[in-house]
Scaffold this active site. Sequence first.
Site, short mmCIF file in Angstrom:
data_model
loop_
_atom_site.label_atom_id
_atom_site.label_comp_id
_atom_site.label_asym_id
_atom_site.label_seq_id
_atom_site.Cartn_x
_atom_site.Cartn_y
_atom_site.Cartn_z
N LYS A 69 45.11 -13.00 3.26
CA LYS A 69 45.22 -12.11 2.10
C LYS A 69 46.18 -10.97 2.39
O LYS A 69 46.43 -10.61 3.55
CB LYS A 69 43.86 -11.53 1.68
CG LYS A 69 43.13 -10.70 2.75
CD LYS A 69 43.56 -9.25 2.89
CE LYS A 69 42.83 -8.51 4.00
NZ LYS A 69 43.45 -7.24 4.40
N ASP A 91 35.64 -8.25 4.13
CA ASP A 91 36.68 -9.09 3.53
C ASP A 91 36.28 -10.55 3.40
O ASP A 91 37.02 -11.35 2.82
CB ASP A 91 37.97 -9.04 4.38
CG ASP A 91 38.66 -7.69 4.33
OD1 ASP A 91 38.30 -6.86 3.48
OD2 ASP A 91 39.56 -7.48 5.16
O1 C5P Z 1 33.42 -5.06 7.33
P1 C5P Z 1 34.21 -5.26 8.56
O2 C5P Z 1 33.36 -5.71 9.72
O3 C5P Z 1 35.42 -6.10 8.39
O4 C5P Z 1 34.73 -3.83 8.94
C1 C5P Z 1 35.33 -3.56 10.19
C2 C5P Z 1 35.41 -2.06 10.39
O5 C5P Z 1 36.37 -1.51 9.47
C3 C5P Z 1 34.13 -1.29 10.11
O6 C5P Z 1 33.31 -1.24 11.25
C4 C5P Z 1 34.66 0.07 9.73
O7 C5P Z 1 35.04 0.80 10.87
C5 C5P Z 1 35.94 -0.25 8.98
N1 C5P Z 1 35.75 -0.34 7.52
C6 C5P Z 1 35.51 0.81 6.80
N2 C5P Z 1 35.34 0.75 5.46
C7 C5P Z 1 35.42 -0.43 4.79
C8 C5P Z 1 35.67 -1.62 5.51
C9 C5P Z 1 35.82 -1.54 6.87
O8 C5P Z 1 35.45 1.91 7.37
N3 C5P Z 1 35.27 -0.45 3.48
#
Ligand code: C5P
Length: 298
Positions: A11, A138
């Site tokens: 993406k 994601d």
């Molecule tokens: O959700 P995911 O595990 O992909 O997110 C990885 C990291 O990215 C989270 O631990 C956070 O630090 C950051 N993040 C965030 N806000 C979001 C998505 C991700 O701060 N909406």
Amino acid sequence: METVRVRVPAKVNVQLAVGGVRPDGFHDLANVFLAVGLYDEVTATPADTLRVTCAGPDAAAVPLDRTNLAARAALALAGRYGIEPDVHLHIDKDIPVAGGMAGGSADAAGALVACDALWGTDAPRDELLAICAELGSDVPFSLVGGAALGTGRGERLRPLDVGGTFHWVFAVADGGLSTPAVYGEFDRLTAGLRVPGPAASRDLLDALAKGDATALAATVSNDLQPAALSLFPPLTGTLATGRDAGALAALVSGSGPTTAFLAADADAAAEIARALMASGTCRTARATTAPAPGATVV
Ligand code: C5P
């Protein structure tokens, strides 16, 4: 069934509006996802125990233990249905690793769809999406593909109309960026500033719906870009190279360090890719189109 193979797209975020940090540490987003035609393929085969293997130019950078998001997806589905997660997951990796293109999320969505078919669990779509949301912000979008507006931490999706084919070039950087580190840098750069609530751009959604590349180029934005450039300064040169080669828009993809270039047509994309490859400002450059379908059994 002996083997199930699932293809899952990468993406780009054509808009990534980032709000303030929430009590749970995530950031509220208005995240306009567009699936693009770079794919990982996940193959699930019955095995004695859960095992992950990976092939592709970046395979050495992919963890093969139970921290791999594909393994975690298999464990989550098996746990819900009381199944032993005895499956060999093989990932053919074409999406840049730690590149801001949701490669790990693609593998999770692919593993989930593959195991669901292999084990005959036939989980309802809503349940698959709920598992995806537990695995990462994601991951739901990797399942659905196309284009969608993600709100909350990016996991709550509204499908979006796309009225045509967009031509893109992606410049893969030498190295990766950690998503938490980029959000941390965003927090540092915005400390003491008023961060507005994130909202999708009406003009951008219209441009997508019309399939109008020039209008889309005028409206793309990524609030994580200053943070990614701060942590990976050479990206400034990559962006300039693509712009000079005729890109309608140049931006960091998600949390980077992959950079994304919107082109007027396939010829323009080929020229931008050629210029990027010749410039030495990236490891490789790939031309492709969008939108692409979500996780699909092949
Ligand atoms: O959700 P995911 O595990 O992909 O997110 C990885 C990291 O990215 C989270 O631990 C956070 O630090 C950051 N993040 C965030 N806000 C979001 C998505 C991700 O701060 N909406």
